[in-house]
Design an enzyme around this catalytic site. Structure first.
Site, mmCIF file in Angstrom:
data_model
loop_
_atom_site.group_PDB
_atom_site.id
_atom_site.type_symbol
_atom_site.label_atom_id
_atom_site.label_comp_id
_atom_site.label_asym_id
_atom_site.label_seq_id
_atom_site.Cartn_x
_atom_site.Cartn_y
_atom_site.Cartn_z
ATOM 1 N N ARG A 204 93.490 2.523 -5.435
ATOM 2 C CA ARG A 204 93.163 3.845 -4.889
ATOM 3 C C ARG A 204 94.430 4.528 -4.367
ATOM 4 O O ARG A 204 94.664 5.717 -4.606
ATOM 5 C CB ARG A 204 92.106 3.724 -3.785
ATOM 6 C CG ARG A 204 90.745 3.277 -4.331
ATOM 7 C CD ARG A 204 89.654 3.442 -3.304
ATOM 8 N NE ARG A 204 89.610 2.397 -2.297
ATOM 9 C CZ ARG A 204 88.794 1.340 -2.324
ATOM 10 N NH1 ARG A 204 87.937 1.188 -3.322
ATOM 11 N NH2 ARG A 204 88.797 0.457 -1.351
ATOM 12 N N PHE A 221 82.422 7.650 -11.288
ATOM 13 C CA PHE A 221 81.896 6.432 -10.645
ATOM 14 C C PHE A 221 82.538 6.304 -9.258
ATOM 15 O O PHE A 221 83.118 5.287 -8.911
ATOM 16 C CB PHE A 221 82.175 5.186 -11.498
ATOM 17 C CG PHE A 221 81.752 5.311 -12.939
ATOM 18 C CD1 PHE A 221 80.441 5.048 -13.312
ATOM 19 C CD2 PHE A 221 82.660 5.695 -13.919
ATOM 20 C CE1 PHE A 221 80.045 5.159 -14.643
ATOM 21 C CE2 PHE A 221 82.270 5.819 -15.247
ATOM 22 C CZ PHE A 221 80.958 5.546 -15.614
ATOM 23 N N ASP A 242 78.901 10.485 -9.189
ATOM 24 C CA ASP A 242 78.212 9.200 -9.137
ATOM 25 C C ASP A 242 76.725 9.453 -9.381
ATOM 26 O O ASP A 242 76.233 10.572 -9.209
ATOM 27 C CB ASP A 242 78.400 8.515 -7.782
ATOM 28 C CG ASP A 242 78.212 6.999 -7.862
ATOM 29 O OD1 ASP A 242 79.220 6.270 -7.939
ATOM 30 O OD2 ASP A 242 77.045 6.547 -7.865
ATOM 31 N N SER A 243 76.006 8.400 -9.790
ATOM 32 C CA SER A 243 74.572 8.555 -10.015
ATOM 33 C C SER A 243 73.772 8.217 -8.762
ATOM 34 O O SER A 243 72.568 8.408 -8.712
ATOM 35 C CB SER A 243 74.127 7.665 -11.182
ATOM 36 O OG SER A 243 74.523 6.340 -10.933
ATOM 37 N N ASN A 269 75.033 11.469 -14.513
ATOM 38 C CA ASN A 269 75.368 10.337 -15.350
ATOM 39 C C ASN A 269 76.744 10.631 -15.945
ATOM 40 O O ASN A 269 76.931 11.637 -16.621
ATOM 41 C CB ASN A 269 74.308 10.206 -16.453
ATOM 42 C CG ASN A 269 74.614 9.039 -17.381
ATOM 43 O OD1 ASN A 269 75.768 8.669 -17.585
ATOM 44 N ND2 ASN A 269 73.568 8.469 -17.924
ATOM 45 N N ALA A 270 77.691 9.752 -15.676
ATOM 46 C CA ALA A 270 79.077 10.016 -16.085
ATOM 47 C C ALA A 270 79.198 10.209 -17.595
ATOM 48 O O ALA A 270 80.025 11.018 -18.055
ATOM 49 C CB ALA A 270 79.973 8.868 -15.627
ATOM 50 N N ASP A 290 86.182 4.225 -12.973
ATOM 51 C CA ASP A 290 85.933 2.902 -12.360
ATOM 52 C C ASP A 290 84.453 2.560 -12.481
ATOM 53 O O ASP A 290 83.725 2.522 -11.473
ATOM 54 C CB ASP A 290 86.378 2.926 -10.888
ATOM 55 C CG ASP A 290 86.183 1.583 -10.207
ATOM 56 O OD1 ASP A 290 86.163 0.551 -10.922
ATOM 57 O OD2 ASP A 290 86.045 1.556 -8.970
ATOM 58 N N CYS A 330 85.562 -4.067 -14.500
ATOM 59 C CA CYS A 330 85.375 -5.233 -13.624
ATOM 60 C C CYS A 330 84.468 -6.264 -14.291
ATOM 61 O O CYS A 330 83.927 -7.134 -13.615
ATOM 62 C CB CYS A 330 84.839 -4.810 -12.262
ATOM 63 S SG CYS A 330 83.287 -3.912 -12.344
HETATM 64 N N1 SAH Z 1 85.182 3.627 -7.476
HETATM 65 C C1 SAH Z 1 84.375 2.983 -6.479
HETATM 66 C C2 SAH Z 1 83.510 1.869 -7.026
HETATM 67 C C3 SAH Z 1 82.604 2.251 -8.156
HETATM 68 S S1 SAH Z 1 81.351 1.098 -8.473
HETATM 69 C C4 SAH Z 1 85.260 2.450 -5.348
HETATM 70 O O1 SAH Z 1 86.487 2.285 -5.524
HETATM 71 O O2 SAH Z 1 84.742 2.205 -4.268
HETATM 72 C C5 SAH Z 1 80.448 1.867 -9.692
HETATM 73 C C6 SAH Z 1 79.675 3.099 -9.270
HETATM 74 O O3 SAH Z 1 79.145 3.658 -10.459
HETATM 75 C C7 SAH Z 1 78.476 2.889 -8.346
HETATM 76 O O4 SAH Z 1 78.651 3.703 -7.215
HETATM 77 C C8 SAH Z 1 77.254 3.349 -9.163
HETATM 78 O O5 SAH Z 1 76.325 4.078 -8.382
HETATM 79 C C9 SAH Z 1 77.893 4.259 -10.178
HETATM 80 N N2 SAH Z 1 77.228 4.391 -11.490
HETATM 81 C C10 SAH Z 1 76.666 3.437 -12.257
HETATM 82 N N3 SAH Z 1 76.283 3.937 -13.452
HETATM 83 C C11 SAH Z 1 76.628 5.253 -13.444
HETATM 84 C C12 SAH Z 1 76.523 6.312 -14.397
HETATM 85 N N4 SAH Z 1 76.008 6.103 -15.604
HETATM 86 N N5 SAH Z 1 76.992 7.521 -14.056
HETATM 87 C C13 SAH Z 1 77.551 7.747 -12.842
HETATM 88 N N6 SAH Z 1 77.678 6.791 -11.914
HETATM 89 C C14 SAH Z 1 77.227 5.560 -12.198
#
Ligand code: SAH
Length: 387
Positions: A204, A221, A242-243, A269-270, A290, A330
């Site tokens: 970050r 995300f 984020d979703s 939805n990303a 991420d 991850c």
């Molecule tokens: N970048 C964050 C961690 C992300 S974890 C950090 O550093 O703290 C993954 C995230 O993706 C979660 O918050 C989850 O809610 C989100 N997520 C999962 N599927 C998704 C999608 N299709 N579209 C958008 N967000 C999504």
């Protein structure tokens, strides 16, 4: 010194010799009925070490100590204290103190959130030593409160219940912490993992340092805005996606906490949003990808790679000339080589030339062991568009 013994085959003993702490069910000849700490010997009775024993898991034995010494509260306190000392100084008040196998303390996770500790006991053998482990944490870290986030799904493989239990003092619902000058609210009781994604802390800061001053940034995300907070300190505008509505709500609070007003929060939805941004020919100077682990099992790797490739390809297409993309996975089942190959294919299909500024991984408080591939899960790249 445990008075209970387990006997292992030569193949099991060999694994310990080669630096891996696990011995599987098929390599155990004799074992007690109940979980706990056991003395392990070979078939001739030669002492090999002391281990956590899990009667229901495929991973039956996890090495704790090669010496026949009492494994009590003082032992845990010393080992946790040593893990803390290995971290040196970290510019954050929230970080991992014990990363299980990566710190030679199998199945144990200890995270620090300011004056509080959130821990996870992830094997049946370890669960039996709960009081000693908690006492060890208390000695090594002197926290105001300890919460056990024992609701991780892998406890099911151990026949253990999923529960969240306070064991010392009171850990608040929300704890304010700081990393590299950014403040954020972690949620130890209900947030993901132990309350935040601590493993990405250093990435970050890296993303923040590469955000183009006055530019446009996209954090996909975002969870509670973790990367966005760092990007927003330099970029003129950040879109955080984020979703999860809950996570975004905390993201807004985090922005306010930092006095940042240049982040737009989008529940989406990303995958859909990226398609949309590409169609509208939007451009970003800095993009962070991420996603959650797309490959939860070996069988889902092919599909997962297709998913990673899709989001990376689209992100590359909307990256401004000279722009920077920080992208990660991850998924333990998608290794570094496969991830790099996927990125190459995405760049080819996306028609972009990207330079690797750095290959990245989990922060140094989430150490990997060379002889234990299971400790390596987070990998990524910092890329810059050449044109
Ligand atoms: N970048 C964050 C961690 C992300 S974890 C950090 O550093 O703290 C993954 C995230 O993706 C979660 O918050 C989850 O809610 C989100 N997520 C999962 N599927 C998704 C999608 N299709 N579209 C958008 N967000 C999504």
């Amino acid at each position: 010194m445990s008075d209970v013994t387990a006997v292992v085959k030569a193949k099991g003993a060999e694994r310990w010799k080669l630096g891996h702490p696990w011995i599987y069910r098929s390599d155990v000849v004799e074992a007690p009925r109940d979980p706990g700490i056991v003395r392990v010997t070979d078939r001739r009775g030669k002492f090999l070490g002391q281990a956590l024993f899990s009667p229901r898991s495929e991973i039956r034995l996890r090495l704790l100590d090669r010496v026949d010494t009492p494994i009590d509260a003082a032992w845990w306190g010393r080992r946790i204290g040593a893990a803390l000392a290995r971290r040196g100084t970290i510019d954050a008040t929230a970080y991992r103190v014990v990363h299980a196998e990566g710190d030679g303390l199998p199945a144990l996770v200890v995270d620090r959130y300011g004056p509080f500790v959130v821990a996870q006991l992830l094997s049946a053998g370890l669960e039996r030593s709960r009081d000693d482990v908690v006492a060890g944490i208390a000695t090594a870290l002197a926290p105001d409160g300890i919460l056990l986030r024992n609701d991780a799904a892998i406890r099911r493989h151990e026949g253990l219940p999923l529960e969240v239990t306070p064991v010392l003092g009171t850990v608040p619902e929300i704890v304010e912490v700081k990393e590299y000058g950014a403040r954020y609210l972690a949620a130890p009781h209900r947030g993901q993992k132990t309350g935040a994604f601590l493993d990405q802390r250093e990435n970050r800061a890296l993303a923040g340092a590469h955000a183009r001053p006055g530019g446009r940034a996209l954090d996909l995300f975002t969870y509670h805005g973790s990367f966005a907070l760092h990007l927003a300190r330099r970029a003129a505008e950040v879109i955080a996606v984020d979703s999860s509505v809950d996570a975004l709500a905390r993201g807004r609070d985090n922005a306010a906490l930092n006095g940042l007003t240049n982040i737009t929060w989008r529940e989406a939805n990303a995958f859909d949003l990226l398609r949309d941004l590409e169609r509208r020919e939007e451009r970003f100077d800095t993009i962070v990808l991420d996603p959650p682990a797309f490959a939860k099992t070996k069988d889902s790797v092919t599909r997962a790679i297709a998913g990673y490739k899709e989001i990376n390809l689209r992100a590359m297409r909307i990256l401004a000339p000279g722009g920077v993309l920080l992208t990660c996975s991850c998924s333990y089942h998608v290794n570094r080589g496969v991830f790099a190959e996927m990125l190459g294919a995405a760049a080819q299909d996306g028609g972009r030339r990207l330079q690797v500024l750095a290959w990245i991984g989990a922060g140094r408080d989430h150490p990997e062991l060379l002889t234990v591939p299971e400790t390596s899960y987070l990998k990524g790249a910092l890329l810059q568009a050449l044109d």
